[in-house]
Design a protein around this motif. Structure first.
Motif, PDB file in Angstrom:
ATOM      1  N   UNK A   1       0.755  -1.138  -0.100  1.00 34.38           N
ATOM      2  CA  UNK A   1       0.141   0.014   0.048  1.00 34.38           C
ATOM      3  C   UNK A   1       0.790   1.358  -0.027  1.00 34.38           C
ATOM      4  N   UNK A   2       1.841   1.367   0.724  1.00 33.10           N
ATOM      5  CA  UNK A   2       2.835   2.366   0.728  1.00 33.10           C
ATOM      6  C   UNK A   2       3.531   2.447  -0.659  1.00 33.10           C
ATOM      7  N   UNK A   3       3.976   1.406  -1.314  1.00 34.18           N
ATOM      8  CA  UNK A   3       4.531   1.431  -2.597  1.00 34.18           C
ATOM      9  C   UNK A   3       3.643   1.904  -3.600  1.00 34.18           C
ATOM     10  N   UNK A   4       2.269   1.889  -3.510  1.00 37.88           N
ATOM     11  CA  UNK A   4       1.388   2.281  -4.208  1.00 37.88           C
ATOM     12  C   UNK A   4       0.846   3.785  -4.054  1.00 37.88           C
ATOM     13  N   UNK A   5       1.404   4.130  -3.102  1.00 36.90           N
ATOM     14  CA  UNK A   5       1.188   5.482  -2.480  1.00 36.90           C
ATOM     15  C   UNK A   5      -0.284   5.872  -2.031  1.00 36.90           C
ATOM     16  N   UNK A   6      -0.815   4.702  -1.622  1.00 34.90           N
ATOM     17  CA  UNK A   6      -2.126   4.951  -0.755  1.00 34.90           C
ATOM     18  C   UNK A   6      -2.035   4.945   0.698  1.00 34.90           C
ATOM     19  N   UNK A   7      -0.994   4.878   1.303  1.00 32.01           N
ATOM     20  CA  UNK A   7      -0.597   5.203   2.463  1.00 32.01           C
ATOM     21  C   UNK A   7       0.815   5.855   2.658  1.00 32.01           C
ATOM     22  N   UNK A   8       0.958   6.838   3.599  1.00 33.30           N
ATOM     23  CA  UNK A   8       2.252   7.652   3.620  1.00 33.30           C
ATOM     24  C   UNK A   8       3.279   6.847   4.285  1.00 33.30           C
ATOM     25  N   UNK A   9       2.813   6.312   5.411  1.00 33.56           N
ATOM     26  CA  UNK A   9       3.922   5.543   5.960  1.00 33.56           C
ATOM     27  C   UNK A   9       3.363   3.958   6.247  1.00 33.56           C
ATOM     28  N   UNK A  10       4.383   3.127   6.552  1.00 32.73           N
ATOM     29  CA  UNK A  10       3.974   1.847   6.879  1.00 32.73           C
ATOM     30  C   UNK A  10       3.232   1.741   8.183  1.00 32.73           C
ATOM     31  N   UNK A  11       1.863   1.236   8.378  1.00 32.93           N
ATOM     32  CA  UNK A  11       1.183   1.520   9.722  1.00 32.93           C
ATOM     33  C   UNK A  11       2.135   0.787  10.728  1.00 32.93           C
ATOM     34  N   UNK A  12       2.504  -0.226  10.488  1.00 36.32           N
ATOM     35  CA  UNK A  12       3.339  -1.125  11.578  1.00 36.32           C
ATOM     36  C   UNK A  12       4.402  -0.222  12.245  1.00 36.32           C
ATOM     37  N   UNK A  13       4.818   0.823  11.632  1.00 45.24           N
ATOM     38  CA  UNK A  13       5.890   1.702  12.400  1.00 45.24           C
ATOM     39  C   UNK A  13       5.224   2.618  13.583  1.00 45.24           C
ATOM     40  N   UNK A  14       3.856   2.703  13.367  1.00 40.57           N
ATOM     41  CA  UNK A  14       3.297   3.567  14.397  1.00 40.57           C
ATOM     42  C   UNK A  14       3.180   2.571  15.805  1.00 40.57           C
ATOM     43  N   UNK A  15       3.226   1.367  15.675  1.00 43.92           N
ATOM     44  CA  UNK A  15       2.888   0.357  16.906  1.00 43.92           C
ATOM     45  C   UNK A  15       4.079  -0.224  17.378  1.00 43.92           C
ATOM     46  N   UNK A  16       3.909  -0.123  18.478  1.00 47.17           N
ATOM     47  CA  UNK A  16       5.136  -0.766  19.315  1.00 47.17           C
ATOM     48  C   UNK A  16       4.598  -2.279  19.761  1.00 47.17           C
ATOM     49  N   UNK A  17       4.720  -3.257  19.023  1.00 43.75           N
ATOM     50  CA  UNK A  17       4.198  -4.597  19.184  1.00 43.75           C
ATOM     51  C   UNK A  17       5.245  -5.509  19.066  1.00 43.75           C
ATOM     52  N   UNK A  18       5.400  -6.592  20.012  1.00 46.07           N
ATOM     53  CA  UNK A  18       6.264  -7.404  20.190  1.00 46.07           C
ATOM     54  C   UNK A  18       5.942  -8.748  20.010  1.00 46.07           C
ATOM     55  N   UNK A  19       6.536  -9.439  19.014  1.00 43.53           N
ATOM     56  CA  UNK A  19       5.856 -10.801  18.579  1.00 43.53           C
ATOM     57  C   UNK A  19       6.586 -11.824  19.642  1.00 43.53           C
ATOM     58  N   UNK A  20       6.183 -13.058  19.906  1.00 42.34           N
ATOM     59  CA  UNK A  20       6.897 -13.949  20.779  1.00 42.34           C
ATOM     60  C   UNK A  20       8.133 -14.544  20.145  1.00 42.34           C
ATOM     61  N   UNK A  21       9.129 -14.663  20.944  1.00 37.54           N
ATOM     62  CA  UNK A  21      10.126 -15.153  20.439  1.00 37.54           C
ATOM     63  C   UNK A  21      10.089 -16.563  19.675  1.00 37.54           C
ATOM     64  N   UNK A  22      10.919 -16.722  18.780  1.00 39.09           N
ATOM     65  CA  UNK A  22      10.798 -18.153  17.858  1.00 39.09           C
ATOM     66  C   UNK A  22      12.059 -18.807  18.257  1.00 39.09           C
ATOM     67  N   UNK A  23      11.413 -20.000  18.879  1.00 42.67           N
ATOM     68  CA  UNK A  23      12.367 -20.941  19.168  1.00 42.67           C
ATOM     69  C   UNK A  23      13.116 -22.003  18.011  1.00 42.67           C
ATOM     70  N   UNK A  24      14.217 -21.430  17.598  1.00 42.05           N
ATOM     71  CA  UNK A  24      14.749 -22.276  16.460  1.00 42.05           C
ATOM     72  C   UNK A  24      15.378 -23.545  16.668  1.00 42.05           C
ATOM     73  N   UNK A  25      15.700 -23.967  18.041  1.00 41.11           N
ATOM     74  CA  UNK A  25      16.415 -25.146  18.319  1.00 41.11           C
ATOM     75  C   UNK A  25      15.298 -26.182  18.434  1.00 41.11           C
ATOM     76  N   UNK A  26      15.863 -27.288  18.042  1.00 42.74           N
ATOM     77  CA  UNK A  26      15.194 -28.494  18.158  1.00 42.74           C
ATOM     78  C   UNK A  26      15.221 -29.038  19.478  1.00 42.74           C
ATOM     79  N   UNK A  27      13.785 -29.397  19.794  1.00 45.73           N
ATOM     80  CA  UNK A  27      13.768 -29.784  21.164  1.00 45.73           C
ATOM     81  C   UNK A  27      14.248 -31.248  21.399  1.00 45.73           C
ATOM     82  N   UNK A  28      15.283 -31.354  22.023  1.00 46.66           N
ATOM     83  CA  UNK A  28      16.080 -32.666  22.262  1.00 46.66           C
ATOM     84  C   UNK A  28      15.204 -33.825  22.717  1.00 46.66           C
ATOM     85  N   UNK A  29      14.128 -33.474  23.409  1.00 51.00           N
ATOM     86  CA  UNK A  29      13.190 -34.380  23.766  1.00 51.00           C
ATOM     87  C   UNK A  29      12.306 -34.975  22.611  1.00 51.00           C
TER      88      UNK A  29
END
Length: 469
Positions: A208-236
């Protein structure tokens, strides 16, 4: 394109018949003249004042429409549903069938959070079917009108999603992100799923920003933290060799045509989709009895569903993961897997397309090749669940131990690392980079900490034995 070169003229009064008048606002953007006519002076003055204020505040003017950019975007605004469909259509030609499904799944998940009203809203099942099954599937949408059972939901959605400009509201963006963090049943989604869906939603907004339908990326307005991704294999989840052999033997007893299928995952660390793609001519037999063979992998076969690929098949042939379309990968075949593959080929000839593992059917337990269709995920998944139920204890069945067929691949890579095979060689066989290999499997390398302690202890002892002067 936009410009700050703007000149705004006085309002022009137009004499019409019957003592009527109209009023024209005239202005230029980058030397190009524009005008708009109004029925009353008040309307003309109101519009002109907006142009003047924008000019004074240093707002860029759109060269195509002549309007200040915020007004031009408002004029050309589209609903969220319209934009999401446009995003699907933009991505479709270059996306794999699996990625198409992922985009549709994400957009179908987030769209219910972007509705203007809940008045008359169809139920959740109908909304998801309309979005995932039709609106965000370009192949089905291009085929014509939605099916009769989806028509009402599609019609309601077309008139009731928010305008794209509404996503400048941080509260709405946060609501959308919170929705992506949940499964359909309302339980928290896994960190990996959240990260994948967040990336798709972010891509749609970036478009939408690329098409100039929005001024800025809306996510830049929000402080939202996603849960941490566990890359390691569960040894169990990693089985030991005795457990792996017992599970394979049970598969061989109950569903014999799949024993070598699972054997390829455990002894050669193949991904399920790589096993499905394996052809007889890609299996190099040992040069002498009891020796090692080799697999020369050329691609993968992924189950995608009937309406997501370009061919209409339920499976799609793809390149090897993380590799180019013509790349190959060689994997050694240890003697136990050689025996499994040779037995498999003797009992179950490859399909017409040369594939080793295809759906088979026949009376009296005798299986014969079909037209070469790959084994469905639910077929080999059911066979694996049956083997776990027979081999593992009740406590082990409740644990993550070998819960998925894919865990056999983890067991193979862990076995190689613990056997002392250099990480560079393991990465080459498994189709990983060394960096990813060590990040994912670091916790599965048994004895590494103890060996490190022993080396430190030996170094300290050596220093203490040195004379000091």
């Amino acid at each position: 394109m936009s410009s700050y070169d703007v000149r705004i003229h006085a309002i022009l009064t137009n004499e019409l018949s019957g003592r009527k008048k109209s009023y024209t606002v005239r202005w230029k953007v980058a030397g190009r003249p524009f005008r708009d006519t109004f029925a009353t002076r008040a309307l003309a003055e109101s519009f002109r004042s907006k142009l003047v204020v924008s000019q004074r505040e240093g707002v860029a003017f759109d060269k195509a429409s002549g309007l200040p950019e915020p007004m031009a975007r408002a004029l050309n605004t589209r609903s969220w549903l319209e934009h999401a469909i446009a995003y699907v259509d933009m991505k479709w030609p270059r996306a794999s069938a699996k990625h198409r499904k992922g985009i549709a799944e994400t957009l179908a998940t987030v769209t219910p959070a972007l509705l203007m009203t809940d008045r008359g809203v169809p139920n959740d099942k109908a909304l998801r079917a309309a979005l995932y099954g039709w609106a965000f599937n370009k192949s089905r949408r291009d085929a014509g009108d939605p099916p009769a059972d989806l028509t009402t939901a599609v019609r309601w959605l077309k008139g009731n999603t928010v305008d794209l400009a509404a996503l400048t509201d941080a509260t709405l963006v946060r609501k959308a992100l919170d929705t992506l963090a949940l499964r359909i049943d309302g339980a928290p989604a896994s960190p990996a799923t959240i990260a994948r869906k967040r990336a798709v939603f972010s891509g749609a907004l970036k478009y939408a920003v690329e098409l100039r339908l929005l001024d800025t990326h809306p996510m830049s307005l929000v402080s939202w933290t996603a849960p941490k991704t566990a890359d390691e294999v569960d040894r169990r989840a990693v089985v030991n060799p005795d457990q792996a052999r017992a599970l394979l033997a049970e598969v061989g007893r109950a569903v014999p045509e799949l024993e070598a299928f699972f054997g390829c995952m455990y002894y050669a660390a193949l991904r399920p989709e790589e096993v499905l793609h394996l052809r007889e001519d890609e299996y190099e037999r040992p040069a002498h009895p009891g020796g090692w063979g080799a697999l020369h992998l050329t691609g993968s076969t992924v189950a995608v569903g009937r309406y997501w690929g370009d061919s209409g098949d339920t499976a799609e042939d793809r390149e090897l993961k993380h590799r180019g379309k013509t790349a190959t990968r060689d994997v050694p075949v240890p003697p136990p897997l050689v025996r499994l593959l040779d037995h498999h080929l003797n009992e179950y000839p490859s399909g017409p397309n040369g594939r080793l593992f295809v759906t088979r059917r026949g009376p009296g337990g005798r299986y014969v090749p079909t037209a070469g269709q790959p084994i469905p995920n639910n077929t080999y998944g059911k066979a694996w669940r049956g083997a776990r139920a027979k081999v593992l204890t009740a406590a082990q069945q409740r644990s993550p131990l070998a819960r998925r067929p894919y865990d056999l691949r983890h067991a193979a890579v862990s076995l190689w690392l613990n056997a002392g095979v250099p990480a560079t060689q393991v990465a080459e066989w498994a189709g990983h980079s060394v960096h990813v290999l060590m990040r994912v499997y670091a916790k599965c390398v048994y004895g590494a900490e103890e060996a490190a302690k022993n080396r430190v202890e030996a170094a300290l002892a050596l220093q203490e034995s040195q004379p000091s002067y």
